[in-house]
Design a protein around this motif. Sequence first.
Motif, PDB file in Angstrom:
ATOM      1  N   ILE A  12      38.246  31.372  44.702  1.00  0.00           N
ATOM      2  CA  ILE A  12      38.671  31.688  43.338  1.00  0.00           C
ATOM      3  C   ILE A  12      39.395  30.497  42.722  1.00  0.00           C
ATOM      4  N   SER A  13      40.283  29.872  43.474  1.00  0.00           N
ATOM      5  CA  SER A  13      41.001  28.691  42.982  1.00  0.00           C
ATOM      6  C   SER A  13      40.024  27.582  42.610  1.00  0.00           C
ATOM      7  N   ARG A  14      39.002  27.399  43.436  1.00  0.00           N
ATOM      8  CA  ARG A  14      37.988  26.374  43.158  1.00  0.00           C
ATOM      9  C   ARG A  14      37.236  26.689  41.858  1.00  0.00           C
ATOM     10  N   PHE A  15      36.860  27.957  41.659  1.00  0.00           N
ATOM     11  CA  PHE A  15      36.147  28.349  40.431  1.00  0.00           C
ATOM     12  C   PHE A  15      37.033  28.158  39.197  1.00  0.00           C
ATOM     13  N   ILE A  28      38.944  41.724  38.127  1.00  0.00           N
ATOM     14  CA  ILE A  28      38.130  42.488  39.055  1.00  0.00           C
ATOM     15  C   ILE A  28      38.082  43.901  38.504  1.00  0.00           C
ATOM     16  N   ARG A  29      36.886  44.441  38.353  1.00  0.00           N
ATOM     17  CA  ARG A  29      36.742  45.765  37.764  1.00  0.00           C
ATOM     18  C   ARG A  29      35.670  46.554  38.503  1.00  0.00           C
ATOM     19  N   VAL A  30      35.628  47.830  38.191  1.00  0.00           N
ATOM     20  CA  VAL A  30      34.597  48.715  38.720  1.00  0.00           C
ATOM     21  C   VAL A  30      33.841  49.277  37.529  1.00  0.00           C
ATOM     22  N   ASP A  31      32.517  49.197  37.583  1.00  0.00           N
ATOM     23  CA  ASP A  31      31.645  49.741  36.550  1.00  0.00           C
ATOM     24  C   ASP A  31      30.706  50.759  37.176  1.00  0.00           C
ATOM     25  N   GLY A  32      30.190  51.663  36.373  1.00  0.00           N
ATOM     26  CA  GLY A  32      29.164  52.576  36.853  1.00  0.00           C
ATOM     27  C   GLY A  32      27.878  51.804  37.093  1.00  0.00           C
ATOM     28  N   GLY A  33      27.121  52.196  38.106  1.00  0.00           N
ATOM     29  CA  GLY A  33      25.846  51.539  38.395  1.00  0.00           C
ATOM     30  C   GLY A  33      25.784  51.075  39.830  1.00  0.00           C
ATOM     31  N   GLY A  34      24.903  50.154  40.100  1.00  0.00           N
ATOM     32  CA  GLY A  34      24.713  49.675  41.462  1.00  0.00           C
ATOM     33  C   GLY A  34      23.902  50.670  42.260  1.00  0.00           C
ATOM     34  N   CYS A  35      23.598  50.333  43.486  1.00  0.00           N
ATOM     35  CA  CYS A  35      22.751  51.216  44.293  1.00  0.00           C
ATOM     36  C   CYS A  35      23.495  52.410  44.866  1.00  0.00           C
ATOM     37  N   SER A  36      24.836  52.433  44.774  1.00  0.00           N
ATOM     38  CA  SER A  36      25.585  53.548  45.349  1.00  0.00           C
ATOM     39  C   SER A  36      26.413  54.331  44.332  1.00  0.00           C
ATOM     40  N   GLY A  37      26.364  53.979  43.059  1.00  0.00           N
ATOM     41  CA  GLY A  37      27.104  54.724  42.036  1.00  0.00           C
ATOM     42  C   GLY A  37      28.093  53.893  41.249  1.00  0.00           C
ATOM     43  N   PHE A  38      28.807  53.002  41.926  1.00  0.00           N
ATOM     44  CA  PHE A  38      29.747  52.089  41.284  1.00  0.00           C
ATOM     45  C   PHE A  38      29.424  50.677  41.743  1.00  0.00           C
ATOM     46  N   LYS A  39      29.753  49.703  40.898  1.00  0.00           N
ATOM     47  CA  LYS A  39      29.580  48.312  41.300  1.00  0.00           C
ATOM     48  C   LYS A  39      30.821  47.521  40.894  1.00  0.00           C
ATOM     49  N   TYR A  40      31.084  46.476  41.644  1.00  0.00           N
ATOM     50  CA  TYR A  40      32.213  45.602  41.371  1.00  0.00           C
ATOM     51  C   TYR A  40      31.795  44.536  40.367  1.00  0.00           C
ATOM     52  N   GLY A  41      32.732  44.150  39.518  1.00  0.00           N
ATOM     53  CA  GLY A  41      32.507  43.059  38.590  1.00  0.00           C
ATOM     54  C   GLY A  41      33.668  42.082  38.660  1.00  0.00           C
ATOM     55  N   MET A  42      33.357  40.811  38.455  1.00  0.00           N
ATOM     56  CA  MET A  42      34.383  39.767  38.474  1.00  0.00           C
ATOM     57  C   MET A  42      34.103  38.805  37.327  1.00  0.00           C
ATOM     58  N   LYS A  43      35.177  38.367  36.671  1.00  0.00           N
ATOM     59  CA  LYS A  43      35.018  37.448  35.548  1.00  0.00           C
ATOM     60  C   LYS A  43      36.316  36.668  35.348  1.00  0.00           C
ATOM     61  N   ILE A  54      48.612  43.123  36.587  1.00  0.00           N
ATOM     62  CA  ILE A  54      48.457  41.742  37.040  1.00  0.00           C
ATOM     63  C   ILE A  54      49.031  41.632  38.439  1.00  0.00           C
ATOM     64  N   ILE A  55      48.181  41.208  39.361  1.00  0.00           N
ATOM     65  CA  ILE A  55      48.561  41.054  40.756  1.00  0.00           C
ATOM     66  C   ILE A  55      48.460  39.576  41.083  1.00  0.00           C
ATOM     67  N   GLU A  56      49.497  39.011  41.662  1.00  0.00           N
ATOM     68  CA  GLU A  56      49.460  37.593  42.025  1.00  0.00           C
ATOM     69  C   GLU A  56      49.354  37.457  43.538  1.00  0.00           C
ATOM     70  N   CYS A  57      48.345  36.714  43.970  1.00  0.00           N
ATOM     71  CA  CYS A  57      48.113  36.454  45.394  1.00  0.00           C
ATOM     72  C   CYS A  57      48.034  34.949  45.604  1.00  0.00           C
ATOM     73  N   SER A  58      49.039  34.383  46.216  1.00  0.00           N
ATOM     74  CA  SER A  58      49.063  32.942  46.516  1.00  0.00           C
ATOM     75  C   SER A  58      48.721  32.091  45.301  1.00  0.00           C
ATOM     76  N   GLY A  59      49.303  32.436  44.155  1.00  0.00           N
ATOM     77  CA  GLY A  59      49.103  31.665  42.939  1.00  0.00           C
ATOM     78  C   GLY A  59      47.893  32.064  42.112  1.00  0.00           C
ATOM     79  N   VAL A  60      47.056  32.959  42.610  1.00  0.00           N
ATOM     80  CA  VAL A  60      45.884  33.436  41.873  1.00  0.00           C
ATOM     81  C   VAL A  60      46.255  34.752  41.201  1.00  0.00           C
ATOM     82  N   LYS A  61      46.034  34.837  39.886  1.00  0.00           N
ATOM     83  CA  LYS A  61      46.320  36.068  39.154  1.00  0.00           C
ATOM     84  C   LYS A  61      45.055  36.920  39.094  1.00  0.00           C
ATOM     85  N   ILE A  62      45.199  38.185  39.517  1.00  0.00           N
ATOM     86  CA  ILE A  62      44.108  39.146  39.471  1.00  0.00           C
ATOM     87  C   ILE A  62      44.443  40.154  38.378  1.00  0.00           C
ATOM     88  N   LEU A  63      43.505  40.388  37.469  1.00  0.00           N
ATOM     89  CA  LEU A  63      43.673  41.342  36.382  1.00  0.00           C
ATOM     90  C   LEU A  63      42.847  42.585  36.691  1.00  0.00           C
TER      91      LEU A  63
END
Length: 107
Positions: A12-15, A28-43, A54-63
């Motif tokens: 994530i830091s590299r990106f 990081i989010r959850v959307d309806g869909g995917g092969c099992s009902g829900f799918k993960y999304g990242m942006k 907002i969650i901070e993990c070793s300097g990376v902020k997760i929304l």
Amino acid sequence: MIQLTESAISAISRFIDQADKDVFGLRIRVDGGGCSGFKYGMKLEEASSEEDQIIECSGVKILVDGESAALLSGVTVDFLDGLEGSGFKFENPNATESCNCGKSFAG
């Protein structure tokens, strides 16, 4: 709430460092869909919204938006890099079933 492995934090830091815009954090989010009902999304996001946790993990902020928060509670995100490809893998204790791709689940 969400845990990131060292491999995920590094990826994530590299990106974020390679992004062509200012980045506030990774959504990081959850959307309806995917092969099992829900799918993960990242942006990568330039800003957070009022509803975000907002969650901070070793300097990376997760929304995380309010709707996704319950489905992401206790999730561990890892980044795998191997001969068969690379990508993020989600381990979700809330999932009643998951598909083999590791990117969708049933809750």
